[in-house]
Every structure is written in C-alpha cells, then in structure tokens.
Design a protein around this motif. Structure first.
Motif, PDB file in Angstrom:
ATOM      1  N   LEU A 338       7.018  74.492  -1.967  1.00 49.05           N
ATOM      2  CA  LEU A 338       6.860  75.748  -1.240  1.00 49.05           C
ATOM      3  C   LEU A 338       6.065  75.539   0.046  1.00 49.05           C
ATOM      4  N   THR A 339       4.988  74.740  -0.061  1.00 52.78           N
ATOM      5  CA  THR A 339       4.113  74.523   1.100  1.00 52.78           C
ATOM      6  C   THR A 339       4.899  73.871   2.240  1.00 52.78           C
ATOM      7  N   LEU A 340       5.720  72.896   1.838  1.00 59.04           N
ATOM      8  CA  LEU A 340       6.552  72.181   2.820  1.00 59.04           C
ATOM      9  C   LEU A 340       7.499  73.154   3.529  1.00 59.04           C
ATOM     10  N   ASP A 341       8.108  74.025   2.745  1.00 64.66           N
ATOM     11  CA  ASP A 341       9.067  74.966   3.318  1.00 64.66           C
ATOM     12  C   ASP A 341       8.389  76.007   4.209  1.00 64.66           C
ATOM     13  N   ILE A 342       7.170  76.465   3.800  1.00 67.08           N
ATOM     14  CA  ILE A 342       6.478  77.437   4.667  1.00 67.08           C
ATOM     15  C   ILE A 342       6.135  76.768   5.996  1.00 67.08           C
ATOM     16  N   ASN A 343       5.759  75.491   5.926  1.00 62.61           N
ATOM     17  CA  ASN A 343       5.477  74.740   7.153  1.00 62.61           C
ATOM     18  C   ASN A 343       6.707  74.692   8.045  1.00 62.61           C
ATOM     19  N   ALA A 344       7.887  74.511   7.393  1.00 58.79           N
ATOM     20  CA  ALA A 344       9.128  74.463   8.173  1.00 58.79           C
ATOM     21  C   ALA A 344       9.396  75.817   8.816  1.00 58.79           C
ATOM     22  N   VAL A 345       9.109  76.889   8.066  1.00 58.30           N
ATOM     23  CA  VAL A 345       9.286  78.242   8.614  1.00 58.30           C
ATOM     24  C   VAL A 345       8.392  78.423   9.841  1.00 58.30           C
ATOM     25  N   MET A 346       7.156  77.925   9.730  1.00 58.44           N
ATOM     26  CA  MET A 346       6.180  78.080  10.813  1.00 58.44           C
ATOM     27  C   MET A 346       6.716  77.506  12.128  1.00 58.44           C
ATOM     28  N   LYS A 347       7.483  76.415  11.981  1.00 59.69           N
ATOM     29  CA  LYS A 347       8.028  75.760  13.177  1.00 59.69           C
ATOM     30  C   LYS A 347       8.924  76.720  13.958  1.00 59.69           C
ATOM     31  N   ARG A 348       9.639  77.591  13.211  1.00 64.29           N
ATOM     32  CA  ARG A 348      10.557  78.541  13.856  1.00 64.29           C
ATOM     33  C   ARG A 348       9.797  79.547  14.721  1.00 64.29           C
ATOM     34  N   TYR A 349       8.537  79.754  14.378  1.00 62.01           N
ATOM     35  CA  TYR A 349       7.765  80.746  15.139  1.00 62.01           C
ATOM     36  C   TYR A 349       7.013  80.105  16.313  1.00 62.01           C
ATOM     37  N   GLU A 350       7.261  78.801  16.513  1.00 63.50           N
ATOM     38  CA  GLU A 350       6.519  78.098  17.564  1.00 63.50           C
ATOM     39  C   GLU A 350       6.725  78.724  18.930  1.00 63.50           C
ATOM     40  N   LYS A 351       7.974  79.178  19.176  1.00 60.20           N
ATOM     41  CA  LYS A 351       8.304  79.775  20.491  1.00 60.20           C
ATOM     42  C   LYS A 351       7.444  80.995  20.765  1.00 60.20           C
ATOM     43  N   LEU A 352       7.287  81.799  19.687  1.00 59.78           N
ATOM     44  CA  LEU A 352       6.458  83.011  19.817  1.00 59.78           C
ATOM     45  C   LEU A 352       5.021  82.641  20.144  1.00 59.78           C
ATOM     46  N   THR A 353       4.555  81.574  19.514  1.00 60.30           N
ATOM     47  CA  THR A 353       3.179  81.117  19.728  1.00 60.30           C
ATOM     48  C   THR A 353       3.022  80.639  21.166  1.00 60.30           C
ATOM     49  N   GLU A 354       4.078  79.919  21.625  1.00 59.38           N
ATOM     50  CA  GLU A 354       3.976  79.334  22.973  1.00 59.38           C
ATOM     51  C   GLU A 354       4.098  80.397  24.073  1.00 59.38           C
ATOM     52  N   HIS A 355       5.153  81.279  23.936  1.00 63.05           N
ATOM     53  CA  HIS A 355       5.435  82.201  25.047  1.00 63.05           C
ATOM     54  C   HIS A 355       4.725  83.542  24.960  1.00 63.05           C
ATOM     55  N   ASP A 356       4.551  84.074  23.753  1.00 62.78           N
ATOM     56  CA  ASP A 356       4.022  85.443  23.621  1.00 62.78           C
ATOM     57  C   ASP A 356       2.579  85.505  23.147  1.00 62.78           C
ATOM     58  N   ASP A 357       1.908  84.393  23.197  1.00 64.63           N
ATOM     59  CA  ASP A 357       0.494  84.315  22.813  1.00 64.63           C
ATOM     60  C   ASP A 357       0.207  84.721  21.368  1.00 64.63           C
ATOM     61  N   TYR A 358       1.212  84.661  20.502  1.00 64.14           N
ATOM     62  CA  TYR A 358       0.933  84.973  19.087  1.00 64.14           C
ATOM     63  C   TYR A 358       0.172  83.816  18.478  1.00 64.14           C
ATOM     64  N   ILE A 385       6.321  87.724   7.258  1.00 62.32           N
ATOM     65  CA  ILE A 385       5.792  87.259   8.548  1.00 62.32           C
ATOM     66  C   ILE A 385       6.327  88.145   9.683  1.00 62.32           C
ATOM     67  N   ASN A 386       7.632  88.475   9.624  1.00 62.85           N
ATOM     68  CA  ASN A 386       8.204  89.328  10.672  1.00 62.85           C
ATOM     69  C   ASN A 386       7.476  90.666  10.741  1.00 62.85           C
ATOM     70  N   ASN A 387       7.233  91.264   9.561  1.00 64.62           N
ATOM     71  CA  ASN A 387       6.497  92.539   9.545  1.00 64.62           C
ATOM     72  C   ASN A 387       5.110  92.373  10.143  1.00 64.62           C
ATOM     73  N   ALA A 388       4.424  91.280   9.736  1.00 62.74           N
ATOM     74  CA  ALA A 388       3.062  91.058  10.226  1.00 62.74           C
ATOM     75  C   ALA A 388       3.073  90.926  11.738  1.00 62.74           C
ATOM     76  N   ILE A 389       4.092  90.215  12.277  1.00 63.01           N
ATOM     77  CA  ILE A 389       4.183  90.054  13.734  1.00 63.01           C
ATOM     78  C   ILE A 389       4.437  91.410  14.390  1.00 63.01           C
ATOM     79  N   ASN A 390       5.333  92.191  13.762  1.00 69.38           N
ATOM     80  CA  ASN A 390       5.657  93.517  14.320  1.00 69.38           C
ATOM     81  C   ASN A 390       4.470  94.463  14.328  1.00 69.38           C
TER      82      ASN A 390
END
Ligand code: ADP
Length: 492
Positions: A338-358, A385-390
């Motif tokens: 599970l930990t490995l997969d959540i880490n993989a999910v986190m990678k998908r949000y990298e763009k948000l972290t980079e561009h939108d200051d999340y 995670i999507n809800n938390a971001i929203n």
C-alpha cells in the motif's frame, strides 16, 4: 383502469380475509364449546347412574367396615349402628350366627321403605346364601315392600368373622334414588345450553373479528394510499399490541420509502443538471467556434476538453457507484504494498505541487502490505486526496499520513480547509450530499466521490470516518488489516 382493478382486487382480498377471520374464530369457539359440552354430558348424563352406584357402593363398604371394627363390642356396635343409620339414611341389621341360627344383635329401622326389615326370613336367608357364595358380600336392588312406595332399594349384605371366631351378618339397606328423571332433565337442559353457548360463540367471534379487523382495514386503506405514492400516510394500529407493532413497522417502512423517493428525485435532478451543464458548454463553445472564425482559439478548445473530461469523470463515477452498490463490482483481493502505491499516487500530484504551490506530503514509518482490491483502494486514496485538494485552506497544504497500530494500518488525508459542520458529518457520505446546498459547480466534484469511498470500504469491511473542526480542517481516514511489513528499500 388497471389501477382501479388492482384496488378493487385488493379490497376484495381484504374482505375475504376479514370474513375468514370471523368464521375461523367462530369455528374454533364452537369447537371448544362442543368439546366442553361433550365432556360434561358424558360425565353428567351418560355416566351419572354409574357414578351414583359406585358412590353408594363405597358408602356401604365404609359403613360395613366401620361396623365390623366394633362387632365384638355389643354396646359400641349399637351406638355405631344408630349413628351411621342416621347420618347416611340407611337401615341396618346386624346378626350373630349361633349354632346355625341368626340372632339379631343390633338394628336400626329409620324409614318405612326399609326392605331388610320387611322381607320374610326366607328372603333374608336367600341374601345370606348369595353373600356366602359371592365371597362374603353381595349387593342387590330390591323393590321397596311398602305399598305406597314403589322405589328401588339397594341392599348390601356382608358375612364376616369376628375376633371371637363367630360369624356375623351385616345388612345395609338404603333407597336407590331413581335418576332417570334427573338424566332426562339434564339432557333437555343440555340442548338449551348448547344452543345458547353456540350463539354466544358466534357473537363473541364476530366481536373479536371486528376488534382484529378494524385496525387491519384501516391499515390496508393506508397501504393503498401509500401504493399511490402518498408518503404522508400514517398507519394507525390502535386496538391491540400486534396491530400496533405492525403499524410501527409500516410507518418506519413509509419513512424509508419517502427518504428513498426524495433521494431518487434529488439524484435525477442532480444528474440531469450535472450532465446538462457540460453538454451546454460544449455545444455553446463549438457553435461559437464554428460561426465566428476568430473564436477558434486554443483557450476555447481547452474549455471543450475540460468539459468533456468532466462529463467522462461524472459518467465513470456514476458507473463505479452503481456497480459497487449493486454488487456487480466485487473486490478482487490481492496482496500489495500500500505504501508503495500511495507513493506512486503522490507522483501524479507532482505537477500540482510544482505549478500551483500545493504542498502535498506523505508521512509513513514502514511499508505495509495489505490484502485488498488494489484498484479500489487506490480509488479511495485518489478521491480523498482530490477532495482534500479541493477543500483545503489558503496554505494549500494536504498531508497524507500512514500510521500502523498493531496489525492495522490507518491512512489519513488531512487538509486545512474550512472544515465540515458537526451536523453535516453523517451525511457527507450520501450520494450528492453537498454541504453547500446549492449544488455549486464552483467547487469541482461530481458529488459521488465519498459515496464511492464508502461503498468500496464497506465492501472490504474496513472502518473509516472523518474528523473535522471548523476553521482548522478535516481528516478523512480508513483502516485495513496489515498482512505483512514490507521492505522499505523496495520502493526506490
Ligand atoms: P464532491 O464531488 O462534491 O466533493 P464528495 O462525495 O466527494 O462530493 O463529497 C461530498 C461533500 O462532502 C462535498 O460536497 C463537501 O461538501 C464535503 N467534503 C468532502 N471532502 C471534504 C473536505 N476535505 N473538506 C471539507 N468538505 C468536504
């Protein structure tokens, strides 16, 4: 027409049922009356003579035994003869046999109808002989010798040996009351009693069936209104406990049906609204781009693409939810990190972290493996995670925290948003429940995310929940069993 027919059928059915109850009750009560009367008739009428006879015999036997006990004491014997004779309306003669001759030693002649005091010595001898040849006792019915009395008497003779070795003859005689008239009277009475009781049973059955049927009829009327979609109907089961319980159950079912109906209406309204809005946008932008050449810009195309994505997302969510709810999509269990997969999910949000200051972080101590449906659990993680971001606050921070306690792993998604009011918390897991009731499109989301989360976690038997504080933020979490602690190095 069809509906009318159905109603009619229903009322016919209920009428048939009501008459059934009264006839059934009447049948049972009449049966009960007949059985009771039959038992009483057998004992009181049919066997009355026999019971009377056996009571007489018992009485003779007990007098005879008592006299025998004092047979050697002349004085006592006479006293006993007198007492028994008076108490039980019985004529008594006691003889002592000396040298083959019967010598009377005590007697009591209390009424004129006494046979033993009026029959000749031949008759007495005959009774004596009969008693001797019958093992010592005999009982006979003899017509009263009195001119004016034609009744039957019972004569009991017992031949006994006293303590001195002498032979004694005890003769008892009492009127054998003719019971035939009594029996006839009773038989006549029984006819009347039977008629009265059967009528009583009929009246009682009708009264009881009314008591049973009235609440039933009221409830079936209410049920018909309910069938027509009137959810304001109230089931009234006053009368007796069972009807009350049935009414409570039906009232509860009505409430649930009303809720379901409301939910369905809301669902249809929301779905049509959500589908219509992107479709209108797509149509509008496409038409503008077709008609006005200058509007054919990448921005407008992007709007069409965004709306199409939203439409796809909505349709996918609806499909997911209906599959999970209907049970067609069952968890396909596998063991995964599970930990490995959540880490993989986190990678998908990298763009948000980079561009939108999340600021999206994942905190964990150890890699855990769980046995669950991988796709489904990751969908839960995504949705949370999507809800938390929203909904997160101005600082745009979202924390995903994985904690292991014993054999359980808890994954929490924490935001710093406005939080959810205590009274809204139980409902946010319902389809299309929005904290802001205006089904606001400003906050992105299909309104189905948490229902999908709930459906998936319940299908896994996992515990889940939310903690929220106004002005501080919310924490959505779920817990699953750990099957193994995996090697942390694996993920890199
Ligand atoms: P939506 O697509 O509207 O987010 P969800 O089913 O995911 O639908 O959520 C239902 C409702 O719960 C949301 O409309 C929102 O009001 C509330 N909600 C969900 N997650 C959060 C959160 N992290 N913070 C505050 N409110 C939330």
């Amino acid at each position: 027409m069809e509906e009318y027919k159905q109603t009619n059928k229903c009322s016919q059915r209920s009428n048939r049922h009501a008459s059934g109850i009264s006839w059934r009750l009447f049948g049972a009560l009449a049966m009960f009356v007949v059985v009771i009367l039959a038992v009483v008739w057998i004992f009181q009428v049919l066997l009355l003579n026999r019971f009377y006879e056996s009571t007489k015999m018992d009485e003779f036997k007990s007098i005879s035994d008592a006299l025998f006990a004092s047979i050697d004491d002349g004085e006592e014997l006479r006293r006993q003869v007198y007492t028994y004779s008076a108490d039980s309306d019985t004529c008594i003669r006691v003889f002592e046999v000396v040298n083959g001759v019967a010598d009377e030693i005590a007697d009591s002649d209390i009424n004129a109808g006494c046979t033993i005091h009026h029959i000749e010595s031949d008759g007495l001898s005959e009774l004596y002989i009969d008693a001797c040849s019958n093992g010592g006792t005999v009982t006979k019915r003899i017509l009263s010798p009195a001119e004016d009395d034609r009744s039957i008497n019972a004569v009991h003779v017992s031949v006994v040996k006293g303590g001195s070795g002498r032979e004694y003859i005890i003769m008892l005689d009492s009127e054998f009351a003719p019971l035939n008239a009594t029996v006839q009277t009773l038989e006549k009475q029984f006819g009347w009693i039977t008629c009265i009781l059967i009528m009583g049973a009929l009246i009682l059955a009708l009264a009881m069936s009314r008591v049973i049927c009235v609440p039933m009829e009221k409830m079936s009327r209410s049920a018909r209104r309910l069938a027509k979609g009137d959810y304001s109907v109230q089931f009234d089961g006053r009368g007796y406990r069972e009807a009350g319980e049935l009414a409570d159950a039906l009232n509860y079912a009505t409430e649930e049906l009303a809720k379901n109906d409301n939910l369905q209406k809301e669902l249809v309204a929301n779905i049509s609204h959500d589908l219509r809005t992107p479709l209108t946008m797509i149509k509008g932008y496409s038409e503008v781009m077709r008609d006005i050449p200058g509007e054919n810009s990448p921005e407008n195309v992007q709007v069409i693409i965004d709306e199409t994505e939203r439409l796809t997302e909505l349709v996918n969510d609806m499909l997911d939810l209906s599959k999970i709810k209907s049970g067609t999509r069952k968890p396909e269990l596998e063991t995964f990190d599970l930990t490995l997969d959540i880490n993989a999910v986190m990678k998908r949000y990298e763009k948000l972290t980079e561009h939108d200051d999340y600021k999206i972080s994942f905190e964990y101590d150890v890699n855990v493996c769980i046995h669950a449906d991988r796709t489904m659990i990751l969908q839960v993680v995504y949705n949370l995670i999507n809800n938390a971001i929203n909904y997160t606050g101005e600082d745009k921070s979202v924390r995903i925290v994985q904690r292991v306690e014993g054999n359980t792993v808890r994954v929490s998604v924490i935001d710093t948003g406005e939080g959810i009011k205590q009274e809204d918390l139980p409902f946010i897991w319902d389809r299309y429940y929005k904290v802001d009731k205006f089904h606001n499109r400003a906050k992105v989301g299909t309104g189905l995310g948490l229902s999908i989360v709930k459906g998936i976690l319940e299908a896994h038997g996992a515990s889940y929940g939310v903690k929220s504080e106004i002005g501080v933020g919310s924490e959505f979490y779920f817990e699953l069993d750990v099957t193994a602690f995996c090697d942390k190095e694996q993920i890199f």
